[in-house]
Write an enzyme that holds these catalytic residues in place. Sequence first.
Site, PDB file in Angstrom:
ATOM      1  N   THR A   1      27.055 -32.711 -44.905  1.00 51.26           N
ATOM      2  CA  THR A   1      28.090 -31.667 -44.914  1.00 51.26           C
ATOM      3  C   THR A   1      29.195 -31.954 -45.924  1.00 51.26           C
ATOM      4  OG1 THR A   1      27.640 -31.111 -42.616  1.00 51.26           O
ATOM      5  CG2 THR A   1      29.807 -30.526 -43.428  1.00 51.26           C
TER       6      THR A   1
ATOM      7  N   SER B   1      21.184 -34.696 -43.638  1.00 52.21           N
ATOM      8  CA  SER B   1      20.707 -35.970 -43.101  1.00 52.21           C
ATOM      9  C   SER B   1      19.523 -35.862 -42.128  1.00 52.21           C
ATOM     10  CB  SER B   1      21.847 -36.789 -42.506  1.00 52.21           C
ATOM     11  OG  SER B   1      22.255 -36.314 -41.265  1.00 52.21           O
TER      12      SER B   1
ATOM     13  N   THR C   1      26.186 -36.542 -41.225  1.00 53.06           N
ATOM     14  CA  THR C   1      26.593 -37.273 -40.019  1.00 53.06           C
ATOM     15  C   THR C   1      25.499 -37.335 -38.945  1.00 53.06           C
ATOM     16  OG1 THR C   1      27.598 -35.299 -39.064  1.00 53.06           O
ATOM     17  CG2 THR C   1      29.033 -36.715 -40.368  1.00 53.06           C
ATOM     18  N   ASP C   2      24.511 -36.428 -39.044  1.00 53.11           N
ATOM     19  CA  ASP C   2      23.511 -36.364 -37.959  1.00 53.11           C
ATOM     20  C   ASP C   2      22.718 -37.663 -37.796  1.00 53.11           C
ATOM     21  OD1 ASP C   2      24.305 -33.782 -37.518  1.00 53.11           O
ATOM     22  OD2 ASP C   2      22.537 -32.835 -38.390  1.00 53.11           O
TER      23      ASP C   2
HETATM   24  N1  ASP Z   1      23.844 -31.447 -40.451  1.00 50.60           N
HETATM   25  C1  ASP Z   1      24.704 -32.237 -41.287  1.00 50.60           C
HETATM   26  C2  ASP Z   1      23.946 -33.422 -41.843  1.00 50.60           C
HETATM   27  O1  ASP Z   1      23.789 -34.387 -41.152  1.00 50.60           O
HETATM   28  C3  ASP Z   1      25.870 -32.688 -40.501  1.00 50.60           C
HETATM   29  C4  ASP Z   1      26.916 -33.426 -41.286  1.00 50.60           C
HETATM   30  O2  ASP Z   1      26.720 -33.945 -42.369  1.00 50.60           O
HETATM   31  O3  ASP Z   1      28.040 -33.521 -40.744  1.00 50.60           O
HETATM   32  O4  ASP Z   1      23.527 -33.359 -42.946  1.00 50.60           O
END
Ligand code: ASP
Length: 329
Positions: free
Chosen positions: A12, A56, A89-90
């Site tokens: 993100t 991710s 973050t995932d």
């Molecule tokens: N869906 C996103 C990812 O992990 C979430 C994020 O980056 O906060 O790529």
Amino acid sequence: MKKAAIIFTGGTISMAIDENIKAAVPALAGKEILSYVKDITSIADIEIDDYISLPSPYITPEIMLILAKHVQTYIDRDDIAGIVITHGTDTLEETAYFLDLNLRTEKPIILVGAMRSVSELGYDGPSNIVAAVRTAISLDARNKGVLVVMNGDINAANEVMKTHTMSLDTFKSLEFGPLGIVDDNQVLFYRSSTHISTHIPTDKIEEKVYLIKVVAGMDGDLIEYYINKDAKGLVIEALGRGNVPPMMVPAIKKAIDAGIKIILVSRCPKGRVFDNYGYHGGSKNLRELGVIFGGNLSGQKARIKLMLALGYKNDYDYIKSVFEDEYYK
Ligand code: ASP
């Protein structure tokens, strides 16, 4: 001035909302992300590395292994004081823990991301990157293993978990709290990590490692399925202290007899598994069958560790020591 490398991998932090589909997609390269960060060059000399740009959920353990080798090239360079890796973050906690187990260096390695894309009010990428770079060049952050810096908190890779689907304050070390904080321009540590992760210096991983979450009334069908899939390792996220319904026990025994290494962790977000229940399916009963205890690791982290450990040496005693020596005296 100290030099930090920023390896961009996506997530993100590098996304913007596509107006046609009204949802976030990969959009920004490293230079564009850093253009939102005021005066980053007054903090450190930055080397930008647009490595990959993936959400991710697309990051696999194979990619983590390739990334680890890439990070090693920066560790080996005398001019680099610390390394920042931007990441979705995932699966950030899995990549952080993978690198923590696989790499050994006194240099800070910092994983960072954002919960809001550049198109949203309160894009948290810039402030998180500044905090991550400050930590990467901090002398106090050396020899602390891989760290995760988000929302002003510094967490250890072996402890941290994404706990909230949308809050900026999502990364938590639930059991013992953060190691420290980044407050304005200061990087402060309040405690050391609960332990330094075992080093698993492997250059390959075992991919046939699976994770099963136990629920009330579960039977052994899923385990039978993985036995038939020629699994080499299984992580069982068990109930409470490490207990399973009795209907699962025959399949667990069959898997162990087939040479599959089974790691038992708990589906509780805090606390370690322990052999204090002796009934059929209780933690003590399972340990006597040959199940290995995974301490207070989450299921997803235990799976990463088992993939690395089996890639290094598929040997019961080695796997047991790699998991249990850290947590059981
Ligand atoms: N869906 C996103 C990812 O992990 C979430 C994020 O980056 O906060 O790529």
